[in-house]
Motif scaffolding. Structure first.
Motif: not given
Ligand SMILES: NC(=O)c1ccc[n+]([C@@H]2O[C@H](COP(=O)([O-])OP(=O)(O)OC[C@H]3O[C@@H](n4cnc5c(N)ncnc54)[C@H](O)[C@@H]3O)[C@@H](O)[C@H]2O)c1
Length: 311
Positions: A12-13, A32, A90, A92, A97, A117, A119
């Motif tokens: 997503v992010m 990824d 990646i 949360e 991490k 990134n 949250s």
């Molecule tokens: N979704 C939101 O609205 C939002 C907003 C601000 C911050 N965040 C933060 O951004 C970060 C990512 O969130 P997101 O919503 O994009 O998550 P998401 O689940 O949509 O995407 C995470 C991606 O990371 C990949 N990835 C890469 N390396 C990885 C590893 N070693 N282990 C596991 N997965 C791995 C996964 O396959 C996946 O595609 C989190 O820390 C989240 O808290 C999210």
């Protein structure tokens, strides 16, 4: 010299952040775990860039150039080897991490900035196991990252001054609006403000003051309409501090003070109704295409972002 960025996680992010860097002229490695996930991320970036072309924010040529700057990879070492800045997006989960940071410290250039990134994790927690804490910082983008201007920046006392300054500059350079926090508090600023407001919104819903649509309309057509241009603290100055003193003295005792998620949310989550992703939440999305709804949202955000850029 072109800045070389790496974005770890294309969900997503991550895909939105990679798009922002590419539009700013950076070369980007987007990493990824699987090719299939990277394929989806590329499609999402392409769709978003096409929307910007339709809305006259970008030319077709600029779109193609931005796409050409993004390299997709499932090889972490390759992704970060030349990067000047690495953004981690990646899931949360703290152990994921920490494992990633250990790998990044081994593979990246010694002076590469590592930005998370996250949250919810404090920068202190993130760097607990780091060997080179001076290069770690939080850059908290907002969803959709390619459209929302704000990036909250959180440093640790071990983060070097040089890394802090470079990060603020880089966030400005990519056309975003950086806010550097003076203290590391849970939820930073934006999610604390948002949670305070949502707690009250769900309390009004639970006590039957209005239904969801009315509560959302009050926000969109009233408070939210103003807040895109006038913040809450300015609102107090504009309204008169004497007036706001009375409003707050009178209303603060009336507000919800619960310390956990509202029962309405808890019950729906137990039932498996998670909102747009399952087709039902507070509202029903059975007859709606979620993709169409998200497309509409992005069009509206893009127009607002254009409006905010005007003097
Ligand atoms: N979704 C939101 O609205 C939002 C907003 C601000 C911050 N965040 C933060 O951004 C970060 C990512 O969130 P997101 O919503 O994009 O998550 P998401 O689940 O949509 O995407 C995470 C991606 O990371 C990949 N990835 C890469 N390396 C990885 C590893 N070693 N282990 C596991 N997965 C791995 C996964 O396959 C996946 O595609 C989190 O820390 C989240 O808290 C999210």
């Amino acid at each position: 010299m072109t800045t070389r960025a790496a974005v770890i996680g294309s969900g997503v992010m991550g895909h939105g952040i990679a798009q922002v860097y590419a539009m700013a002229g950076y070369s980007v490695s987007l990493y990824d775990l699987k090719d299939e996930l990277l394929g989806k991320a590329r499609q999402a970036i392409e769709r978003s860039l096409s929307l910007q072309v339709r809305e006259d924010v970008l030319t077709e040529q600029a779109k193609q150039e931005a796409l050409a700057r993004i390299t997709l990879t499932t090889n972490l070492q390759e992704a970060v080897a030349d990067a000047d800045l690495i953004t981690e997006a990646i899931p949360e989960v703290i152990d994921l991490k920490w494992t990633l940071f250990e790998q990044l410290e081994a593979y990246a250039k010694p002076d590469a900035i590592i930005a998370s990134n996250t949250s919810t994790f404090s920068i202190g927690r993130l760097i607990e196991k780091a060997k080179t804490p001076q290069r770690f910082i939080i850059t908290h983008f907002f969803n959709p990252a390619q459209l929302v201007p704000l990036v909250e920046i959180v440093r640790h006392e071990k983060t070097s001054e040089d890394v802090v300054q470079k990060t603020v500059e880089w966030i400005k350079q990519i056309g975003k609006s950086p806010v550097l926090l003076k203290k590391d508090v849970p939820g930073f600023i934006a999610n604390r403000l948002q949670t305070a407001l949502m707690r009250e919104a769900f309390s009004l819903l639970a006590s039957g003051v209005a239904d969801a649509h009315e509560i959302d309309t009050v926000m969109k057509d009233g408070i939210g309409f103003r807040w895109a241009f006038v913040g809450p603290i300015e609102t107090a100055d504009f309204g008169g501090l004497d007036t706001w003193q009375r409003v707050m003295d009178n209303l603060a005792p009336e507000l919800d003070k619960s310390e956990a998620a509202p029962a309405i949310i808890r019950k729906l989550v137990e039932k498996g109704d998670l909102g747009t992703k399952t087709g039902a939440g507070i509202y029903s999305y059975a007859d709606t295409s979620v993709d169409d709804r998200l497309q509409k949202r992005d069009e509206q955000f893009l127009r607002l972002a254009k409006q905010k850029r005007e003097p």
